[in-house]
Design a protein around this motif. Sequence first.
Motif, PDB file in Angstrom:
ATOM      1  N   SER A  52       0.841  -1.209   0.000  1.00  0.00           N
ATOM      2  CA  SER A  52       0.000   0.000   0.000  1.00  0.00           C
ATOM      3  C   SER A  52       0.869   1.250   0.000  1.00  0.00           C
ATOM      4  CB  SER A  52      -0.913   0.029   1.229  1.00  0.00           C
ATOM      5  OG  SER A  52      -1.815  -1.037   1.179  1.00  0.00           O
ATOM      6  N   ASP A 182      -5.867  -0.986  -4.672  1.00  0.00           N
ATOM      7  CA  ASP A 182      -5.288  -1.537  -3.439  1.00  0.00           C
ATOM      8  C   ASP A 182      -6.278  -2.501  -2.786  1.00  0.00           C
ATOM      9  OD1 ASP A 182      -3.750  -2.164  -1.298  1.00  0.00           O
ATOM     10  OD2 ASP A 182      -3.574  -0.121  -0.506  1.00  0.00           O
ATOM     11  N   GLU A 183      -6.104  -3.772  -3.060  1.00  0.00           N
ATOM     12  CA  GLU A 183      -6.970  -4.824  -2.537  1.00  0.00           C
ATOM     13  C   GLU A 183      -8.451  -4.453  -2.659  1.00  0.00           C
ATOM     14  OE1 GLU A 183      -5.742  -6.911   0.896  1.00  0.00           O
ATOM     15  OE2 GLU A 183      -3.737  -6.040   0.873  1.00  0.00           O
TER      16      GLU A 183
HETATM   17 MG   LIG Z   1      -2.046  -2.716   2.159  1.00  0.00          MG
END
Ligand SMILES: [Mg+2]
Length: 265
Positions: A52, A182-183
């Motif tokens: 991240s 991000d995910e």
């Molecule tokens: Mg992360």
Amino acid sequence: MTDNIAGSGEPLVDIVGVHKSYGEVAVLKGIDLTVAPGEVVCVIGPSGSGKSTLLRCVNELETVDRGAIFVDGSPVGSSIVAGRLRRLRPRQVAKQRRDIGMVFQRFNLFPHMTILENVAEAPVRVRREPLAEVRERARALLDRVGLAHLEQRFPAQLSGGQQQRVAIARALAMRPKLMLFDEPTSALDPELVGEVLDTMKELVATGMTMIVVTHEMDFAREMADRVVFMDGGVVVEQGTPEQVLERPQRERTRKFLTAVLSATP
Ligand SMILES: [Mg+2]
Ligand SMILES: Nc1ncnc2c1ncn2[C@@H]1O[C@H](COP(=O)(O)OP(=O)(O)OP(=O)(O)O)[C@@H](O)[C@H]1O
């Protein structure tokens, strides 16, 4: 997947020797990574490995301590003056960031706006584009993510998967040249993951350049041109999905994949 060959021509993203610490804690310890135009790069790695943070540096939500990140030839957060990097003012940084779309784990829609307003908001407010024009584009984008019929609903009236598809449409409304994820599916109930991944697959088919942090190994295997495995703030290994996911060279990669695959139901 595109026909793009990594490394051919100018990269769209060029990450060069990036270091980033929070206080005493070194999170990124020398990251070098390039992404070619139209390339889809999936970043995998254990929790805390810096995935991240790396995305946030590309988007200038964080500032790197050492090294530099270039997007489409321009240094992120800086300009080159007399051969040296000079920090940009916040307004100039905001301007740069408009070309980069980002979709986070938690859908961050405006709760008091309809989904049509959510998608149209940034081009009107930030780019000062005419409302009527932007609304048409927003409708077309909502249609593309299969939600045109819900344009007057508010985010709370949508499922998590639908909200995340709106978040993708909203990022696309700014016509970004790069999309960061991000995910995007990890906060979703399992039955809603597929619809968001399908939307992302359609985006891949349009030739969008994408960096996707994900635990969805099937998505990475199917859609990535390149898989990057990060651990401890460094890129441990990268290559085609086949190379990294099926025939990893490094012990750390093998351990991670074994742990992830055994955790998948
Ligand atoms: Mg992360
Ligand atoms: N704003 C911050 N202040 C202090 N430490 C931070 C900050 N953001 C991240 N960290 C630390 O940096 C390290 C890397 O975090 P990061 O969120 O980049 O990891 P990640 O690979 O995305 O992990 P996850 O898979 O859990 O999302 C972690 O140890 C985290 O605690």
